[in-house]
Write a protein that holds these residues in place. Structure first.
Motif, PDB file in Angstrom:
ATOM      1  N   ILE B 284       0.849  -1.430  -0.155  1.00 42.19           N
ATOM      2  CA  ILE B 284      -0.014   0.204   0.415  1.00 42.19           C
ATOM      3  C   ILE B 284       1.199   1.326  -0.138  1.00 42.19           C
ATOM      4  O   ILE B 284       0.581   2.494  -0.730  1.00 42.19           O
ATOM      5  CB  ILE B 284      -0.825  -0.207   1.200  1.00 42.19           C
ATOM      6  N   GLN B 328       3.147  -1.656  -8.668  1.00 49.47           N
ATOM      7  CA  GLN B 328       2.250  -1.620  -8.363  1.00 49.47           C
ATOM      8  C   GLN B 328       1.110  -2.892  -9.073  1.00 49.47           C
ATOM      9  O   GLN B 328       0.913  -3.218  -8.411  1.00 49.47           O
ATOM     10  CB  GLN B 328       1.098  -0.029  -8.867  1.00 49.47           C
ATOM     11  N   ASP B 329       1.715  -3.534 -10.247  1.00 47.69           N
ATOM     12  CA  ASP B 329       0.954  -4.561 -11.153  1.00 47.69           C
ATOM     13  C   ASP B 329       2.140  -5.710 -10.703  1.00 47.69           C
ATOM     14  O   ASP B 329       0.680  -6.418 -10.849  1.00 47.69           O
ATOM     15  CB  ASP B 329       1.538  -4.352 -12.388  1.00 47.69           C
ATOM     16  N   GLU B 332       0.273  -6.338  -7.921  1.00 45.62           N
ATOM     17  CA  GLU B 332      -1.076  -7.039  -7.697  1.00 45.62           C
ATOM     18  C   GLU B 332      -1.139  -8.423  -8.436  1.00 45.62           C
ATOM     19  O   GLU B 332      -1.972  -9.323  -7.998  1.00 45.62           O
ATOM     20  CB  GLU B 332      -2.064  -5.659  -8.907  1.00 45.62           C
ATOM     21  N   GLN B 335      -1.149 -10.914  -6.122  1.00 47.08           N
ATOM     22  CA  GLN B 335      -2.090 -11.112  -5.042  1.00 47.08           C
ATOM     23  C   GLN B 335      -2.505 -10.405  -4.113  1.00 47.08           C
ATOM     24  O   GLN B 335      -2.751 -10.936  -2.971  1.00 47.08           O
ATOM     25  CB  GLN B 335      -2.748 -12.739  -4.652  1.00 47.08           C
ATOM     26  N   LYS B 337      -3.300  -6.370  -3.064  1.00 41.48           N
ATOM     27  CA  LYS B 337      -4.345  -5.127  -3.770  1.00 41.48           C
ATOM     28  C   LYS B 337      -3.455  -4.020  -2.768  1.00 41.48           C
ATOM     29  O   LYS B 337      -2.938  -4.379  -1.619  1.00 41.48           O
ATOM     30  CB  LYS B 337      -5.803  -4.772  -3.002  1.00 41.48           C
ATOM     31  N   THR B 338      -3.284  -3.008  -3.109  1.00 44.20           N
ATOM     32  CA  THR B 338      -2.525  -1.701  -3.322  1.00 44.20           C
ATOM     33  C   THR B 338      -3.152  -0.414  -2.615  1.00 44.20           C
ATOM     34  O   THR B 338      -2.365   0.517  -2.382  1.00 44.20           O
ATOM     35  CB  THR B 338      -1.401  -1.254  -4.110  1.00 44.20           C
ATOM     36  N   ARG B 339      -4.340  -0.377  -2.646  1.00 46.24           N
ATOM     37  CA  ARG B 339      -4.880   0.794  -1.563  1.00 46.24           C
ATOM     38  C   ARG B 339      -5.542   0.281  -0.523  1.00 46.24           C
ATOM     39  O   ARG B 339      -6.199  -0.950   0.007  1.00 46.24           O
ATOM     40  CB  ARG B 339      -6.117   1.627  -2.884  1.00 46.24           C
ATOM     41  N   ASP B 342      -9.083  -1.323  -0.733  1.00 44.86           N
ATOM     42  CA  ASP B 342      -8.857  -2.428  -0.844  1.00 44.86           C
ATOM     43  C   ASP B 342      -9.289  -3.368   0.736  1.00 44.86           C
ATOM     44  O   ASP B 342     -10.086  -4.257   0.457  1.00 44.86           O
ATOM     45  CB  ASP B 342      -8.370  -2.990  -1.547  1.00 44.86           C
ATOM     46  N   TYR B 343      -8.462  -2.016   1.295  1.00 43.56           N
ATOM     47  CA  TYR B 343      -8.538  -3.410   3.242  1.00 43.56           C
ATOM     48  C   TYR B 343      -9.601  -2.642   3.823  1.00 43.56           C
ATOM     49  O   TYR B 343      -9.898  -2.512   4.749  1.00 43.56           O
ATOM     50  CB  TYR B 343      -7.812  -3.045   4.158  1.00 43.56           C
TER      51      TYR B 343
END
Lengths: 384, 384
Positions: B284, B328-329, B332, B335, B337-339, B342-343
């Motif tokens: 993140i 970032q990719d 992802e 598996q 998530k980076t925001r 998202d959590y």
């Protein structure tokens, strides 16, 4: 990836002024054998700096360890160490002095003939601790347990290896290399380069990290080596060469992968019989060994060409030729010639070299053990 | 290149079947605290294998070290170790168990409140020796002296570091990672990736070998990480990830270069306040930190993009954007998530995170010490 065990116990003290750390790392009531080579350290000031760093300790000097350290010389140092009850050896120099220190460390408390340590792998007890102040980055001896000793009277060059004589610390001050003669800079860079090649240029075992590390050292040496000749007092260049040479043979990059060492074994005979500098022998042997082993080493030669020398060529045979040429060009750019004839060694000398390999039992060299005397002759003939 | 000292004393025992080496490395009359986590090792057979390997030694078990090891739990283990006169700790698990073992090792013979070791950097004497059997490649804890301990009651996550509690050996058997849940594989790869980034993505100091080594680990993780999820029982893939994660944080690649660690420090607050997995917090924070620090890190971000992700783009601003996107990719693709969203962490939570940074004195982060609370807020807001 192959199974492995790895540990490296040497404390690296890297950078300007790190010599001052040495006194904190000596044993209590230190009686230090200060071991060095031909005396160049007296001209460039390192000798005085070491004496300052050792102030307060009891210091016995032994000068005169030669390149390709001689058994006879080292035995004299063993005598000095015994007579003075030395409890620490500080090797100040390049690989020869440090290799010599390891042998002395092992021999001091050895009860039989210490030559047996080299020739029979005889076990030894209570070796003295060794520290190193490196002045010539090349062999990696400052942070491994390897020692190569020469014996002129029998034309033999033999090695032993033991963690128990590996330096407990190594001072790597790039400024200590400023005054090296160009020939030693060249030798050091080529030596380190070939150390990496011996642990890299074999066959793939799906160990990409080891490959990247090896390639990283090779790339750095190719980039920084010629600069070290051109601008001798560029600190960063010297630092990069120094760190590369240490990482090339501290045991790390060869873990989990096959190793070759055929170039070294054949090269050792060139030193023993013709007195060539160690690195020169490697520069002579490697290109021809690559040529003769081009099928078995195909995948790694192609990878070396692409990743280290930026060779883009789809025809595999051509790409291999270009890569061998690039290696040879790199050696020449380091001012080291790559043919026997460049050193006035005639084709007729090859018989003697092959006989020496046979005499030393070196008849199954390389990562497949398939470099027999026939192939060794082929390699040497190609290098004529 | 910057000055440095480096030593790594851990003996790595790498590969299939290396657990059998453990018994040879225990102290005489070994009384071993066998420390592990939630009990997954009972299901995958490692528990039985460890007991077999320890046959003949006196073994006391302590189960239940949790992810982000809790101070309270570890203090219970300290009690068990004291009551049983343990003389060796064998940590079997991932970074949390090994970090926990180091803290226990330091605390057993500590006379005051062992929390002081974490909060005041209190000196400790006679730590117990620690060995590690790694089941989750991620933190590098198996061959460094670092330990991070959590304390729920005060929402604090604190670290200490000492060579004296660094494992004397570490068994790295890639087969022991076959049964890891995908989430832990993902976490491990991302954790190791960001460890390298923290020691690499700063500013150039003309240390090309360190750069190449760091890039080599990143390239290997980018190449092998997704394969570890896709084909969990591919031995070589697991071996490559495992060796990469160890090399990422055994001290080597960060020597002689500046280091950042801002992503970790900000991430720790996300774990402390919201219970996110450590690696998730890194995924993140890092892309936003790269964005906010894009000018100061420009040269290294461009180098990362080109050498690790193969980005060829002359416009520097675009190349930086593409590189951040590639990082970032990669997360992802693992598996993760980076925001924050998202959590289910709202923007309103950022105040609390920034307050916690302030409370812990983390107000000058990064290689320039210029990530103050304003910048930290900016980073977290970008990650919302």
């Amino acid at each position: 990836m192959l199974n492995f065990t790895f540990k490296n116990q040497t404390e690296i003290l890297f950078g300007k002024g790190q010599l001052s750390e040495v006194s904190l790392r000596l044993p209590a009531k230190a009686k230090v054998l200060f071991l060095y080579g031909g005396g160049s350290i007296k001209k460039n000031g390192i000798y005085d700096k070491v004496n300052t760093a050792l102030e307060g300790a009891d210091v016995i000097e032994f000068q005169g360890v030669e390149p390709n350290p001689e058994f006879e010389t080292l035995m004299k140092a063993v005598q000095v160490a015994r007579e003075n009850d030395v409890n620490f050896i500080l090797a100040v120099g390049g690989g020869s002095v440090i290799d010599g220190a390891k042998f002395i460390a092992a021999a001091v408390n050895f009860e039989g003939d210490p030559w047996d340590i080299l020739i029979k792998g005889a076990a030894f007890e209570n070796p003295l601790p060794v520290g190193a102040v490196l002045t010539l980055p090349a062999t990696g001896s400052e942070s491994n347990g390897n020692s190569v000793v020469n014996r002129k009277e029998t034309s033999q060059k033999r090695a032993f290896s033991s963690e128990t004589v590996q330096p407990v610390f190594a001072v790597l001050d790039p400024e200590f290399t400023y005054s090296l003669p160009p020939r030693q800079v060249s030798n050091g860079v080529v030596d380190a380069f070939v150390h990496v090649i011996e642990q890299y240029l074999t066959y793939p075992v799906n160990a990409p990290l080891q490959d990247r590390f090896a390639e990283g050292i090779l790339q750095t040496l190719v980039q920084e080596g010629p600069k070290a000749l051109a601008t001798p007092e560029d600190y960063d260049v010297r630092a990069n060469v120094m760190w590369s040479a240490t990482m090339a043979l501290n045991g790390l990059i060869g873990k989990g992968v096959p190793q070759d060492w055929g170039t070294h074994m054949i090269g050792h005979e060139l030193t023993a019989l013709h007195g060539l500098d160690h690195a020169v022998t490697l520069a002579i042997v490697l290109p021809s060994l690559m040529f003769v082993q081009r099928d078995k080493k195909q995948e790694k030669i192609l990878q070396l060409g692409e990743r280290v020398f930026g060779i883009k060529e789809d025809d595999k045979d051509k790409a291999i030729d270009l890569t061998i040429k690039a290696v040879q060009d790199f050696f020449e750019s380091m001012q080291i010639k790559t043919r026997l004839s460049d050193y006035d060694i005639e084709k007729s000398a090859i018989d003697g070299l092959v006989e020496n390999l046979e005499r030393n039992g070196l008849t199954a060299l390389g990562e497949h053990g398939d470099i027999d005397l026939v192939k060794a002759r082929e390699i040497l003939t190609l290098a004529a």
